[in-house]
Design a protein around this motif. Structure first.
Motif, PDB file in Angstrom:
ATOM      1  N   ALA A   1       0.811  -1.155  -0.039  1.00 39.97           N
ATOM      2  CA  ALA A   1       0.007   0.094   0.018  1.00 39.97           C
ATOM      3  C   ALA A   1       0.902   1.187  -0.228  1.00 39.97           C
ATOM      4  O   ALA A   1       0.493   2.285  -0.377  1.00 39.97           O
ATOM      5  CB  ALA A   1      -1.006   0.235   1.251  1.00 39.97           C
ATOM      6  N   GLU A   2       2.047   1.131   0.573  1.00 36.25           N
ATOM      7  CA  GLU A   2       3.012   2.256   0.326  1.00 36.25           C
ATOM      8  C   GLU A   2       3.459   2.542  -1.097  1.00 36.25           C
ATOM      9  O   GLU A   2       3.883   3.948  -1.394  1.00 36.25           O
ATOM     10  CB  GLU A   2       4.169   1.924   1.272  1.00 36.25           C
ATOM     11  N   THR A   3       3.269   1.739  -1.943  1.00 37.45           N
ATOM     12  CA  THR A   3       3.929   1.656  -3.290  1.00 37.45           C
ATOM     13  C   THR A   3       2.566   2.155  -4.290  1.00 37.45           C
ATOM     14  O   THR A   3       2.845   3.047  -5.337  1.00 37.45           O
ATOM     15  CB  THR A   3       4.398   0.617  -3.564  1.00 37.45           C
ATOM     16  N   GLN A   4       1.501   1.425  -4.111  1.00 38.01           N
ATOM     17  CA  GLN A   4       0.344   1.670  -4.899  1.00 38.01           C
ATOM     18  C   GLN A   4      -1.000   1.616  -4.223  1.00 38.01           C
ATOM     19  O   GLN A   4      -1.196   0.735  -3.399  1.00 38.01           O
ATOM     20  CB  GLN A   4       0.470   0.755  -6.070  1.00 38.01           C
ATOM     21  N   ASP A   5      -1.922   2.396  -4.455  1.00 37.10           N
ATOM     22  CA  ASP A   5      -3.180   2.577  -3.698  1.00 37.10           C
ATOM     23  C   ASP A   5      -4.191   1.701  -4.458  1.00 37.10           C
ATOM     24  O   ASP A   5      -4.656   2.110  -5.643  1.00 37.10           O
ATOM     25  CB  ASP A   5      -3.877   3.997  -3.863  1.00 37.10           C
ATOM     26  N   LEU A   6      -4.613   0.408  -3.730  1.00 33.92           N
ATOM     27  CA  LEU A   6      -5.456  -0.269  -4.286  1.00 33.92           C
ATOM     28  C   LEU A   6      -6.813  -0.163  -4.019  1.00 33.92           C
ATOM     29  O   LEU A   6      -7.976  -1.158  -4.254  1.00 33.92           O
ATOM     30  CB  LEU A   6      -5.096  -1.885  -3.939  1.00 33.92           C
ATOM     31  N   GLU A   7      -7.156   0.926  -3.338  1.00 41.50           N
ATOM     32  CA  GLU A   7      -8.303   1.407  -2.829  1.00 41.50           C
ATOM     33  C   GLU A   7      -9.137   0.177  -1.783  1.00 41.50           C
ATOM     34  O   GLU A   7     -10.073  -0.377  -2.140  1.00 41.50           O
ATOM     35  CB  GLU A   7      -9.324   1.880  -3.643  1.00 41.50           C
ATOM     36  N   LEU A   8      -8.256  -0.158  -0.823  1.00 38.66           N
ATOM     37  CA  LEU A   8      -8.544  -1.184  -0.088  1.00 38.66           C
ATOM     38  C   LEU A   8      -9.990  -1.115   0.737  1.00 38.66           C
ATOM     39  O   LEU A   8     -10.438  -2.149   1.352  1.00 38.66           O
ATOM     40  CB  LEU A   8      -7.383  -1.370   1.171  1.00 38.66           C
ATOM     41  N   GLU A   9     -10.712  -0.025   0.832  1.00 37.80           N
ATOM     42  CA  GLU A   9     -11.925   0.077   1.399  1.00 37.80           C
ATOM     43  C   GLU A   9     -12.927   0.231   0.777  1.00 37.80           C
ATOM     44  O   GLU A   9     -14.208   0.185   1.364  1.00 37.80           O
ATOM     45  CB  GLU A   9     -11.949   1.647   2.217  1.00 37.80           C
ATOM     46  N   THR A  10     -12.965  -0.359  -0.672  1.00 35.28           N
ATOM     47  CA  THR A  10     -13.914  -0.419  -1.362  1.00 35.28           C
ATOM     48  C   THR A  10     -13.996  -1.821  -1.961  1.00 35.28           C
ATOM     49  O   THR A  10     -12.993  -2.751  -1.846  1.00 35.28           O
ATOM     50  CB  THR A  10     -13.776   0.289  -2.761  1.00 35.28           C
ATOM     51  N   PHE A  11     -14.999  -2.496  -2.543  1.00 36.88           N
ATOM     52  CA  PHE A  11     -15.135  -3.709  -3.073  1.00 36.88           C
ATOM     53  C   PHE A  11     -14.475  -3.686  -4.614  1.00 36.88           C
ATOM     54  O   PHE A  11     -13.925  -2.741  -5.066  1.00 36.88           O
ATOM     55  CB  PHE A  11     -16.902  -4.092  -3.270  1.00 36.88           C
ATOM     56  N   ALA A  12     -14.295  -5.103  -4.697  1.00 37.26           N
ATOM     57  CA  ALA A  12     -13.329  -5.283  -6.002  1.00 37.26           C
ATOM     58  C   ALA A  12     -14.552  -5.116  -7.132  1.00 37.26           C
ATOM     59  O   ALA A  12     -15.513  -5.064  -6.802  1.00 37.26           O
ATOM     60  CB  ALA A  12     -12.703  -6.603  -5.964  1.00 37.26           C
ATOM     61  N   GLY A  13     -13.723  -5.333  -8.630  1.00 36.23           N
ATOM     62  CA  GLY A  13     -14.321  -5.216  -9.551  1.00 36.23           C
ATOM     63  C   GLY A  13     -15.580  -6.437  -9.673  1.00 36.23           C
ATOM     64  O   GLY A  13     -15.288  -7.502  -9.019  1.00 36.23           O
ATOM     65  N   PRO A  14     -16.364  -6.402 -10.598  1.00 36.04           N
ATOM     66  CA  PRO A  14     -17.330  -7.386 -10.638  1.00 36.04           C
ATOM     67  C   PRO A  14     -16.348  -8.763 -11.028  1.00 36.04           C
ATOM     68  O   PRO A  14     -17.120 -10.071 -10.676  1.00 36.04           O
ATOM     69  CB  PRO A  14     -18.052  -6.999 -11.940  1.00 36.04           C
ATOM     70  N   GLU A  15     -15.435  -8.811 -12.112  1.00 35.53           N
ATOM     71  CA  GLU A  15     -14.711  -9.931 -12.241  1.00 35.53           C
ATOM     72  C   GLU A  15     -14.181 -10.854 -11.013  1.00 35.53           C
ATOM     73  O   GLU A  15     -14.196 -12.109 -10.971  1.00 35.53           O
ATOM     74  CB  GLU A  15     -13.871  -9.747 -13.195  1.00 35.53           C
ATOM     75  N   ALA A  16     -13.697  -9.857 -10.247  1.00 38.33           N
ATOM     76  CA  ALA A  16     -13.069 -10.567  -8.988  1.00 38.33           C
ATOM     77  C   ALA A  16     -14.254 -11.001  -8.068  1.00 38.33           C
ATOM     78  O   ALA A  16     -13.984 -12.229  -7.435  1.00 38.33           O
ATOM     79  CB  ALA A  16     -12.370  -9.432  -8.183  1.00 38.33           C
ATOM     80  N   GLN A  17     -15.396 -10.566  -7.931  1.00 39.89           N
ATOM     81  CA  GLN A  17     -16.386 -11.036  -7.220  1.00 39.89           C
ATOM     82  C   GLN A  17     -16.813 -12.371  -7.785  1.00 39.89           C
ATOM     83  O   GLN A  17     -17.192 -13.216  -7.012  1.00 39.89           O
ATOM     84  CB  GLN A  17     -17.589  -9.883  -7.074  1.00 39.89           C
ATOM     85  N   VAL A  18     -16.995 -12.348  -9.340  1.00 36.30           N
ATOM     86  CA  VAL A  18     -17.347 -13.496  -9.758  1.00 36.30           C
ATOM     87  C   VAL A  18     -16.201 -14.651  -9.605  1.00 36.30           C
ATOM     88  O   VAL A  18     -16.717 -15.772  -9.105  1.00 36.30           O
ATOM     89  CB  VAL A  18     -17.439 -13.515 -11.260  1.00 36.30           C
ATOM     90  N   ALA A  19     -15.055 -14.208  -9.566  1.00 36.05           N
ATOM     91  CA  ALA A  19     -14.121 -15.385  -9.309  1.00 36.05           C
ATOM     92  C   ALA A  19     -14.078 -15.911  -7.977  1.00 36.05           C
ATOM     93  O   ALA A  19     -13.737 -16.941  -7.698  1.00 36.05           O
ATOM     94  CB  ALA A  19     -12.418 -14.880  -9.439  1.00 36.05           C
ATOM     95  N   ALA A  20     -14.603 -15.054  -6.869  1.00 37.77           N
ATOM     96  CA  ALA A  20     -14.496 -15.351  -5.641  1.00 37.77           C
ATOM     97  C   ALA A  20     -15.698 -16.557  -5.192  1.00 37.77           C
ATOM     98  O   ALA A  20     -15.539 -17.410  -4.605  1.00 37.77           O
ATOM     99  CB  ALA A  20     -14.673 -14.399  -4.654  1.00 37.77           C
ATOM    100  N   LEU A  21     -16.542 -16.249  -6.098  1.00 40.18           N
ATOM    101  CA  LEU A  21     -17.751 -17.082  -6.052  1.00 40.18           C
ATOM    102  C   LEU A  21     -17.645 -18.560  -6.739  1.00 40.18           C
ATOM    103  O   LEU A  21     -18.180 -19.593  -6.523  1.00 40.18           O
ATOM    104  CB  LEU A  21     -19.155 -16.420  -6.080  1.00 40.18           C
TER     105      LEU A  21
END
Length: 396
Positions: free
Chosen positions: A184-204
């Motif tokens: 997180a010190e290198t790149q902001d991955l917006e850790l306080e939000t949900f991921a995009g839809p493709e990541a949500q599909v992969a999780a399920l």
């Protein structure tokens, strides 16, 4: 200009041509989208190849027919890609996330992770999702201009947040695993939000794959029987339906057909519920989905109850079966022994792994030893333990 994926037709799909790019700038490919390139880099990674000999539930030598982390990841990728296609999402991003989601797992499955987390308790702990991030951003050493795989922002975000936001009320950045805090010190991955839809599909897709394939492996291993499954909601109904439709069918085909139909039922439910949420939320972009206060992709309440019942059954009858417990107890001893010895005596690490150590029992040494052990296959961990602890092993 990045190449577009014409298959990503939904307005809320993550668009390859709109990627936020890579940490280290590279020329775009003339033949592949940014996410296709991510997928290909994951497939060619050493950590991906090693999944072949990493446990899903059974240690590798217990049989060739049981799932490994590699076969599980391929099955997750197939489900994720199919669901993404139906929803008009970017199939390549969904596939890349599915293929990479288990890269950070230790040898011996969750038992190995628990043992390594205990060993690392005074050094930042161990978390397989954080280790996946560490692998793809630091530990893979293939390219001359950077460490890691230099994946796109969208792939990295999905790997870290596929199960939801990691910064939530009551949990700050400093409460997260060390690898995520450092990145997180290198790149902001917006850790306080949900991921995009493709990541949500992969999780399920991961949930669908392991629930159903653990049924298959558990039955093959004779940890439980088809009769034991009959009281479960949905699962029992599907097995009963298959046996009624095909009386006298051999048991192996009953199992395959029932598992196939169960996967279809779960995918159908996921699509139905996700479409309902889409109609309600009306997202116009992937950014809208990230900003939602709940996941876009999900099961109905009824399917969540069915899955909870199945997971409870598998936990009791499979993951805590005495045969599995005995195997995993041995596995944890191997991990603890290896960590203890190598942390006290880092000079016994291979030369390339001694680089970056800060002496016996040092903090940096602990992290190097942790990375070394986490990257082992079951096979290598067993053999390394024999080399280091068996006085009669000529390979030491």
């Amino acid at each position: 200009m990045p190449i577009a994926n014409p298959a990503a037709t939904a307005p809320f799909a993550t668009k390859a041509e709109e990627t936020r790019g890579r940490l280290f700038a590279e020329p775009e490919s003339g033949t592949r989208t940014a996410f296709q390139r991510d997928r290909d880099r994951i497939i060619h990674a050493g950590a991906f190849r090693r999944l072949k000999y990493k446990t899903q539930v059974f240690v590798y030598h217990e049989g060739d027919n049981y799932r490994t982390r590699l076969t599980h990841s391929l099955e997750v990728a197939q489900i994720a890609r199919s669901v993404a296609r139906v929803l008009g999402l970017d199939e390549d991003l969904a596939e890349a996330l599915a293929l990479a989601h288990d890269l950070g797992h230790t040898p011996f499955g969750h038992a190995g992770e628990t043992a390594l987390d205990t060993c690392m308790a005074d050094y930042g702990g161990f978390d397989h999702n954080a280790q996946t991030l560490r692998i793809v951003t630091k530990l893979e050493r293939r390219y001359p201009e950077f460490d890691g795989l230099n994946l796109t922002w969208e792939t990295l975000e999905g790997l870290v947040k596929h199960n939801g936001p990691v910064i939530v009320p009551g949990r700050s950045l400093n409460d997260l695993p060390r690898a995520i805090v450092e990145y997180a010190e290198t790149q902001d991955l917006e850790l306080e939000t949900f991921a995009g839809p493709e990541a949500q599909v992969a999780a399920l897709a991961d949930d669908i794959a392991y629930n159903n394939h653990d049924i298959d492996d558990g039955l093959r291993a004779r940890l439980f029987t088809i009769d034991d499954l009959m009281a479960l909601p949905l699962v029992g109904d599907v097995f009963r339906r298959v046996m009624d439709r095909y009386p006298g069918l051999e048991t192996t085909r009953v199992i395959h057909e029932a598992v196939r139909e169960l996967i279809g039922e779960m995918i159908g439910d996921l699509l139905e519920e996700t479409r309902r949420r889409l109609a309600e939320a009306k997202p116009a972009s992937a950014a809208d989905i990230r900003a939602m206060d709940r996941p876009l992709v999900g099961f109905t309440d009824a399917m969540n109850e069915h899955n909870a019942a199945l997971k409870a059954f598998l936990f009791e009858r499979m993951y805590r079966h005495y045969r599995v417990n005995r195997s995993m107890s041995k596995a944890q001893r191997i991990v603890r022994d290896l960590f203890g010895l190598l942390h006290r005596s880092p000079e016994q690490l291979p030369p390339e792994w001694q680089q970056g150590c800060d002496g016996p029992e040092g903090f940096k040494t602990a992290r190097r030893v942790c990375d070394f052990i986490a990257g082992m296959t079951d096979k290598f961990a067993i053999e390394e333990h024999q080399r280091l602890f068996d006085l009669h092993d000529p390979r030491s």
